[in-house]
Design an enzyme around this catalytic site. Structure first.
Site, short mmCIF file in Angstrom:
data_model
loop_
_atom_site.label_atom_id
_atom_site.label_comp_id
_atom_site.label_asym_id
_atom_site.label_seq_id
_atom_site.Cartn_x
_atom_site.Cartn_y
_atom_site.Cartn_z
N HIS A 45 -1.70 -6.19 -13.29
CA HIS A 45 -0.73 -5.65 -14.25
C HIS A 45 0.59 -5.40 -13.50
CE1 HIS A 45 0.81 -3.99 -17.79
NE2 HIS A 45 0.13 -2.86 -17.91
N ASP A 84 -6.71 5.24 -13.57
CA ASP A 84 -6.61 4.40 -14.77
C ASP A 84 -7.92 4.58 -15.53
OD1 ASP A 84 -5.81 2.47 -16.63
OD2 ASP A 84 -6.43 0.77 -15.38
N ARG A 115 8.93 1.54 -18.35
CA ARG A 115 8.51 0.17 -18.67
C ARG A 115 9.70 -0.61 -19.22
NH1 ARG A 115 3.13 -1.08 -19.52
NH2 ARG A 115 3.95 -3.18 -19.74
N ARG A 162 -0.07 -11.40 -22.44
CA ARG A 162 -1.18 -10.49 -22.10
C ARG A 162 -2.46 -11.22 -22.48
NH1 ARG A 162 -1.81 -4.09 -23.17
NH2 ARG A 162 -0.50 -4.19 -21.31
N CYS A 173 -0.76 4.90 -15.97
CA CYS A 173 -0.09 3.82 -16.72
C CYS A 173 -0.23 4.01 -18.23
CB CYS A 173 -0.64 2.46 -16.30
SG CYS A 173 -2.37 2.18 -16.76
N GLN A 179 3.65 -3.20 -14.73
CA GLN A 179 3.38 -1.76 -14.66
C GLN A 179 3.69 -1.22 -13.26
OE1 GLN A 179 2.04 0.44 -17.26
NE2 GLN A 179 2.88 1.86 -15.76
#
Ligand code: CP
Ligand code: NVA
Length: 312
Positions: A129, A223, A291, A102, A263, A132
């Site tokens: 991402h 988001d 996830r 990340r 998410c 996700q």
């Protein structure tokens, strides 16, 4: 050797294979069958940004596959003191079997991958991402929203929006993205998605009217308005995103049986109202749990692919 840096790097069939593997391993896990698909393997997990879900799901996931996860915070490893990414990659990838990173710029992830001897997974960058979105697709399947869905993304043209673009463009569904003026998706990524959509038959619509985007949608998603690294822009962003909160009035424009995905982490009273969040909590927390399952599918797929290439 394949890396998992963006969804664009895979064919539709490959992405569906990973999801199918995730479903199979999820079913096994639910029956307490922990098949050691990655016995004795180590997953290095490098974090230059905070995380709850990504860390817990990858660390638990590799353990359940028979391996072990190493949590490597940039604050604690020499990367944070200026050791180059390419040196970090050459060291860590000689010791571990797979790496998740990340980080900030996509180019840092690409640099790591270019120097890595083992598969590298994008655990979020400023641009994308993708793990996700594999999770979100698995969740859409489970909630019966994978057959020609209309998805509405309302909010910031950020890494999540870009990854929705890639998913829609690969799988060929309708995606409507509504962002405030000045917060649109990256131009190059949008153009790439539109060109991929020509092949898959996806319908991608950009606009600045969230109500228009949400009308009759099967899936509504959003988001945070302030992504990691943008904290100093918070005040200005709060003003720019007025009218973009997914609340009951906005959800009522979607299909009656529509679902809402997030998410997480969610900021109630900003991108989503408390009422909408709690009304769809079962979907949202199934998405969070997924996830764990979706990423096991990705890790095992990458490992299988490497073994095939090495003739094992
Ligand atoms: N959705 C997500 O990636 O969460 P974390 O930032 O907690 O990992
Ligand atoms: N867009 C958010 C996603 C967090 C999972 C961020 O980058 O901070």
């Amino acid at each position: 050797m394949r890396h998992f840096l963006t969804l664009a790097d895979f064919t539709k069939d490959e992405l569906l294979e990973m999801v199918a593997l995730a479903q199979k391993i999820k079913a096994q896990t639910k029956q307490k069958q922990f098949v050691p698909y990655m016995e004795h393997q180590t997953l290095g997990m490098i974090f230059e940004k905070s995380s709850t879900r990504t860390r817990v799901s990858f660390e638990t996931g590799i353990y359940q596959l028979g391996g072990i996860g190493l949590f490597l915070s940039a604050n604690d490893i020499q990367l944070g003191r200026g050791e180059p990414m390419k040196d970090t990659a050459r060291v860590i990838s000689r010791m571990v079997d797979m790496v998740m990173i990340r980080t900030f710029e996509q180019s840092k992830l690409e640099e790591f991958a270019a120097y890595s001897k083992v598969p590298v997974i994008n655990g979020l960058t400023d641009s994308y991402h993708p793990v996700q979105l594999m999770t979100d697709y698995l969740t859409m399947i489970e909630f019966g929203k994978d057959q020609n869905p209309v998805v509405a993304y309302v909010g910031d043209g950020n890494n999540m929006a870009h990854s929705w673009l890639m998913l829609a463009a690969k799988l060929g569904f309708e995606l409507r993205i509504a962002t405030p003026k000045g917060y649109e998706c990256d131009k190059a990524i949008s153009e790439k998605a539109l060109s991929m959509a020509q092949e898959s038959g996806a319908k991608i619509i950009f606009g600045n009217d969230p109500k228009e985007a949400v009308k009759n949608a099967d899936v509504v998603t959003t988001d945070t308005w302030v992504s990691m690294g943008q904290e100093q822009e918070k005040e200005i962003r709060m003003k720019a995103f007025e009218g973009y909160m997914v609340d009951n009035a906005m959800m009522s424009l979607a299909k009656d049986e529509a679902i809402f995905l997030h998410c997480l982490p969610a900021y109630r009273g900003y991108e989503v109202s408390e009422e909408v969040f709690e009304a769809y909590a079962e979907v949202i927390f199934s998405e969070a749990e997924n996830r764990l399952h979706a990423q096991k599918g990705i890790m095992v797929w990458l490992d299988n692919h490497r073994n095939q290439e090495e003739g094992k």
